[in-house]
Design a protein around this motif. Structure first.
Motif, PDB file in Angstrom:
ATOM      1  N   ARG B  54       0.732  -1.034   0.067  1.00 45.39           N
ATOM      2  CA  ARG B  54      -0.082  -0.185   0.017  1.00 45.39           C
ATOM      3  C   ARG B  54       0.684   1.267  -0.094  1.00 45.39           C
ATOM      4  N   GLU B  55       1.945   1.122   0.392  1.00 44.09           N
ATOM      5  CA  GLU B  55       2.847   2.447   0.571  1.00 44.09           C
ATOM      6  C   GLU B  55       3.188   2.991  -0.660  1.00 44.09           C
ATOM      7  N   LYS B  56       3.035   4.219  -0.965  1.00 39.61           N
ATOM      8  CA  LYS B  56       3.496   5.014  -2.298  1.00 39.61           C
ATOM      9  C   LYS B  56       4.797   5.407  -2.418  1.00 39.61           C
ATOM     10  N   SER B  57       5.307   5.990  -0.938  1.00 37.00           N
ATOM     11  CA  SER B  57       6.738   6.457  -0.897  1.00 37.00           C
ATOM     12  C   SER B  57       7.698   5.292  -1.196  1.00 37.00           C
ATOM     13  N   LEU B  58       8.684   5.729  -1.981  1.00 37.63           N
ATOM     14  CA  LEU B  58       9.800   4.430  -2.309  1.00 37.63           C
ATOM     15  C   LEU B  58      10.648   4.236  -1.164  1.00 37.63           C
ATOM     16  N   ASP B  59      10.897   5.268  -0.416  1.00 39.33           N
ATOM     17  CA  ASP B  59      12.103   5.082   0.984  1.00 39.33           C
ATOM     18  C   ASP B  59      11.037   4.261   1.850  1.00 39.33           C
ATOM     19  N   ALA B  60       9.717   4.857   2.202  1.00 36.98           N
ATOM     20  CA  ALA B  60       8.952   4.321   3.300  1.00 36.98           C
ATOM     21  C   ALA B  60       8.557   2.804   3.031  1.00 36.98           C
ATOM     22  N   TYR B  62      10.411   0.796   0.938  1.00 34.65           N
ATOM     23  CA  TYR B  62      11.568   0.009   1.187  1.00 34.65           C
ATOM     24  C   TYR B  62      11.964  -0.382   2.930  1.00 34.65           C
ATOM     25  N   GLN B  63      11.476   0.656   3.535  1.00 33.46           N
ATOM     26  CA  GLN B  63      11.788   0.545   5.173  1.00 33.46           C
ATOM     27  C   GLN B  63      10.916  -0.568   5.746  1.00 33.46           C
ATOM     28  N   LEU B  64       9.601  -0.126   5.349  1.00 34.45           N
ATOM     29  CA  LEU B  64       8.534  -1.307   5.640  1.00 34.45           C
ATOM     30  C   LEU B  64       8.945  -2.486   5.343  1.00 34.45           C
ATOM     31  N   TYR B  65       9.555  -2.763   4.065  1.00 35.14           N
ATOM     32  CA  TYR B  65       9.843  -4.310   3.825  1.00 35.14           C
ATOM     33  C   TYR B  65      11.148  -4.685   4.522  1.00 35.14           C
ATOM     34  N   ALA B  94       6.032  -9.286  -1.994  1.00 34.21           N
ATOM     35  CA  ALA B  94       6.323  -7.918  -1.744  1.00 34.21           C
ATOM     36  C   ALA B  94       7.565  -7.267  -2.395  1.00 34.21           C
ATOM     37  N   PHE B  95       8.604  -8.085  -2.397  1.00 32.71           N
ATOM     38  CA  PHE B  95       9.679  -7.713  -2.905  1.00 32.71           C
ATOM     39  C   PHE B  95       9.613  -7.469  -4.240  1.00 32.71           C
ATOM     40  N   GLN B  96       8.985  -8.382  -4.929  1.00 35.85           N
ATOM     41  CA  GLN B  96       8.657  -8.220  -6.236  1.00 35.85           C
ATOM     42  C   GLN B  96       8.005  -6.971  -6.590  1.00 35.85           C
ATOM     43  N   ARG B  97       7.359  -6.560  -5.699  1.00 40.77           N
ATOM     44  CA  ARG B  97       6.419  -5.246  -5.991  1.00 40.77           C
ATOM     45  C   ARG B  97       6.797  -3.976  -5.557  1.00 40.77           C
ATOM     46  N   LEU B  98       8.204  -4.064  -4.890  1.00 36.74           N
ATOM     47  CA  LEU B  98       8.858  -3.044  -4.679  1.00 36.74           C
ATOM     48  C   LEU B  98       8.801  -2.191  -5.796  1.00 36.74           C
ATOM     49  N   GLN B  99       8.874  -0.816  -5.577  1.00 40.39           N
ATOM     50  CA  GLN B  99       8.958   0.210  -6.836  1.00 40.39           C
ATOM     51  C   GLN B  99      10.415   0.189  -6.985  1.00 40.39           C
ATOM     52  N   LEU B 100      10.805   0.622  -8.285  1.00 34.36           N
ATOM     53  CA  LEU B 100      12.239   0.721  -8.807  1.00 34.36           C
ATOM     54  C   LEU B 100      13.037   2.008  -8.354  1.00 34.36           C
ATOM     55  N   PRO B 101      14.154   2.008  -7.723  1.00 32.29           N
ATOM     56  CA  PRO B 101      14.576   3.323  -7.520  1.00 32.29           C
ATOM     57  C   PRO B 101      15.243   3.624  -8.906  1.00 32.29           C
ATOM     58  N   ASN B 102      15.460   4.981  -8.999  1.00 33.58           N
ATOM     59  CA  ASN B 102      16.054   5.341 -10.384  1.00 33.58           C
ATOM     60  C   ASN B 102      17.630   5.128 -10.256  1.00 33.58           C
ATOM     61  N   THR B 261      23.509  -4.654 -13.641  1.00 30.58           N
ATOM     62  CA  THR B 261      23.044  -5.743 -12.489  1.00 30.58           C
ATOM     63  C   THR B 261      21.526  -5.517 -12.843  1.00 30.58           C
ATOM     64  N   SER B 262      20.855  -6.518 -12.267  1.00 27.87           N
ATOM     65  CA  SER B 262      19.473  -6.879 -12.350  1.00 27.87           C
ATOM     66  C   SER B 262      18.837  -6.153 -11.390  1.00 27.87           C
ATOM     67  N   VAL B 263      17.600  -6.134 -11.484  1.00 28.87           N
ATOM     68  CA  VAL B 263      16.359  -5.277 -10.917  1.00 28.87           C
ATOM     69  C   VAL B 263      16.646  -5.764  -9.358  1.00 28.87           C
ATOM     70  N   ALA B 264      16.570  -7.206  -9.303  1.00 27.86           N
ATOM     71  CA  ALA B 264      16.429  -7.774  -7.805  1.00 27.86           C
ATOM     72  C   ALA B 264      17.625  -7.282  -6.928  1.00 27.86           C
ATOM     73  N   HIS B 265      18.856  -7.163  -7.740  1.00 30.31           N
ATOM     74  CA  HIS B 265      20.008  -6.742  -7.044  1.00 30.31           C
ATOM     75  C   HIS B 265      20.200  -5.126  -6.631  1.00 30.31           C
ATOM     76  N   ALA B 266      19.749  -4.671  -7.618  1.00 33.56           N
ATOM     77  CA  ALA B 266      19.568  -3.122  -7.438  1.00 33.56           C
ATOM     78  C   ALA B 266      18.540  -2.956  -6.228  1.00 33.56           C
ATOM     79  N   LYS B 267      17.421  -3.763  -5.963  1.00 31.42           N
ATOM     80  CA  LYS B 267      16.574  -3.492  -4.805  1.00 31.42           C
ATOM     81  C   LYS B 267      17.215  -3.783  -3.794  1.00 31.42           C
ATOM     82  N   LYS B 268      18.289  -4.925  -3.595  1.00 35.50           N
ATOM     83  CA  LYS B 268      18.917  -5.257  -2.510  1.00 35.50           C
ATOM     84  C   LYS B 268      19.813  -4.173  -2.049  1.00 35.50           C
TER      85      LYS B 268
END
Lengths: 309, 279
Positions: B54-60, B62-65, B94-102, B261-268
């Motif tokens: 539900r969270e719209k903010s990117l940082d929030a 990721y912090q929730l995750y 949920a990780f899959q649904r995380l927004q992509l950082p620029n 690098t992959s999207v998954a690694h970028a999220k990490k």
């Protein structure tokens, strides 16, 4: 009285001769006589091997003479009595008279001289035509590497080379891969062990910096620093991204311990070659099967074209 | 003969026998305090994971995750294997649904920006800098005499006086050979998370000269055979849009080094960045 006797004698003689016949035969052959001789000069070429850093061919002038000769016989007259079949006859050689035999054609091939100091046009296979001049002994060096160019493809079993000039005509030389290898000291007949770790290589360009359109000559020097029995048998080949630097063969052949070999190749730099440093490697293949990897990095820098890659 | 009442009672007994054990398994009637805590925690964790969506903010988000992942790490040993696996599946979704950082940054200071290529999203690094490469050289303690095939030729600013140093550590390192690229990559990437970019991607980027990940195939069979026979190997290089095969020892003055690098690694990586900030 006298005239009557004479007439009777003549009649008798005539009757006696009329009773015998005379035939003309060939007697012994006295000599042969040359009726005509037509000269047909031609060229013959052969591959000599690797001389002064280039492939060498010797061109020699020959003459294939077309000669017509006939034999000259004694004239022999044989007189026989026709009524007696067993009569061997009376044989007499007519002095001063001869019988000519039938003309006979023969050919003679004679080596005349090396085709010395002459300019020749030549081309190998489907390659472009080029020119070269023979030296005092009729030896022509393939400075433009027209023949080597046709042999870069290792599947090419032979190459046909045609030398010609306006005054002497043309000659064809078929150079087979087997003959080429033999003359270059590359033998497949027996196996040798290779120890590539003892092989030292050095490469040298004839200039530091080249311009587009120039010809760069690379001299490859290999030395076998091995001890007893360490023989390498090598073919080298240039490998590069650039087509004009790629695929030049270096026929180094057998290299016994403490022996050295040198081989040079030319690289024609295209007019549109970009400025900068170009890379190539000389890969070596030991023809007994192993692959001694002694890659070299050779750099060419040239000016003129500011385009970089 | 059974009376109607007895039949009804048998049916009721049967229904009771079927229903009661099930309800006991789902909602135990007698639980101690710890079990109540676990159940409560599990509910909270599920709520946390739902909030990630539900969270719209990117940082929030990721912090929730990150909080959810931490909670699962703590709670996981107390849960049954099935429960833990189910929650991990939720967390992964949920990780899959995380927004992509620029943009993300790895531990070596290499920044990766998001590049979209059709349906494919990757993260492309900025050019390898001299400072990063010097760190690699010093860590590997490569003797200078063996550096010729690694270092860019013929000009480079990297000097060696006991340790390697560069006066311009932030500048892009240019002209690295393929050996150098592979050497740095092997040192940097312990988890196979990074790769050289594909030739297709590099062609889309203007004015980039870089070694590409694609194998180089010589189309001419005769030439290919000869190259193999003489032990040659070409690597794919893209020089401002032009794809070519080049010897691995070659250097080019404009050549810079990039990785993807992959999207998954970028999220990490982004999660790591956030963790570093909050610490």
């Amino acid at each position: 009285m006298m005239p009557r006797f004479t007439v009777l004698s003549l009649l008798l003689c005539t009757a006696m001769f009329a009773a015998e016949t005379s035939d003309v035969y060939r007697g012994r052959m006295v000599r042969t006589e040359e009726i005509s001789r037509q000269s047909n000069p031609f060229l013959r070429g052969q591959f000599l091997g690797y001389l002064d850093g280039k492939l060498a061919f010797q061109i020699v002038m020959f003459d294939r003479a077309e000669i017509f000769r006939r034999a000259i016989y004694e004239k022999l007259i044989v007189t026989r009595d026709p009524s007696n079949p067993d009569d061997p006859g009376f044989r007499s050689v007519v002095p001063g008279q001869f019988i000519q035999g039938e003309p006979e054609r023969t050919e003679e091939v004679n080596e005349l001289a090396p085709a010395a100091n002459r300019a020749f046009r030549y081309h190998a296979g489907e390659g472009p035509e080029t020119t070269a001049r023979t030296n005092d002994t009729g030896v022509l060096l393939d400075a433009d590497e027209a023949v080597l160019l046709q042999l870069e493809d290792l599947r090419q079993a032979s190459v046909q080379i045609v030398f010609s000039n306006q005054s002497d005509g043309a000659c064809h030389v078929e150079l087979t891969r087997a003959e080429f290898n033999n003359k270059m000291g590359i033998s497949y007949e027996y196996q040798k062990k290779s120890y590539p770790k003892n092989l030292k290589a050095a490469a040298e360009w004839d200039k530091q910096i080249y311009k587009p359109g120039e010809i760069a000559t690379l001299t490859l020097k290999l030395s076998n620093r091995g001890e007893n029995g360490d023989v390498v048998r090598l073919l080298g080949r240039s490998l590069s991204r650039w087509n004009w630097l790629d695929g030049k063969m270096f026929y180094l052949g057998d290299l016994a311990p403490q022996e050295r070999a040198t081989f040079s190749r030319r690289f024609i730099i295209p007019d549109d070659a970009p400025a900068g440093i170009h890379y190539l490697r000389i890969g070596f293949n030991d023809i007994s099967g192993t692959k001694p990897q002694l890659p070299l990095t050779l750099q060419i820098a040239y000016t003129g074209n500011k385009q970089s890659h | 003969m059974l009376s109607f009442q007895r039949v009804v009672s048998h049916v009721l007994i049967l229904i009771f026998a079927l229903v009661v054990p099930t309800s006991t398994a789902q909602d135990p009637l007698f639980v101690d305090g710890a079990a109540e805590d676990i159940a409560e925690s599990r509910r909270e964790l599920r709520t946390l994971i739902r909030n990630v969506y539900r969270e719209k903010s990117l940082d929030a988000q990721y912090q929730l995750y990150a909080s959810a992942a931490d909670s699962l790490d703590e709670l996981g040993p107390l849960l049954s294997a099935d429960d833990a696996a189910a929650i991990r599946r939720h967390l992964y979704a949920a990780f899959q649904r995380l927004q992509l950082p620029n943009e993300v940054r790895n531990s070596h200071g290499m920044r990766f920006r998001r590049v979209v290529q059709g349906a494919d999203v990757q993260y492309l690094s900025g050019a390898l800098t001299e400072g990063m490469y010097v760190a690699y050289l010093n860590d590997r303690a490569i003797p200078p005499e063996k550096l010729n095939k690694h270092l860019p030729q013929p000009t480079h600013d990297i000097s060696f006086e006991g340790v390697f140093s560069s006066p311009t550590p932030r500048l892009s390192l240019r002209g690295l050979t393929y050996y150098g690229v592979v050497g740095y990559h092997g040192w940097m990437d312990k988890t196979s998370a990074y790769h050289l970019p594909s030739a297709d991607l590099l062609q889309r980027l203007e004015k980039v000269t870089c070694w590409a990940s694609d194998k180089y195939e010589i189309k001419d069979h005769r030439r290919s055979d000869a190259v193999n026979m003489f032990g040659g190997k070409f690597r794919t290089i893209v020089t401002t849009g032009d794809v070519a095969g080049e010897l691995p020892e070659a250097t080019h003055p404009k050549l810079t080094t990039h990785y993807v690098t992959s999207v998954a690694h970028a999220k990490k990586l982004y999660l790591q960045e956030l963790a570093e900030v909050t610490e």
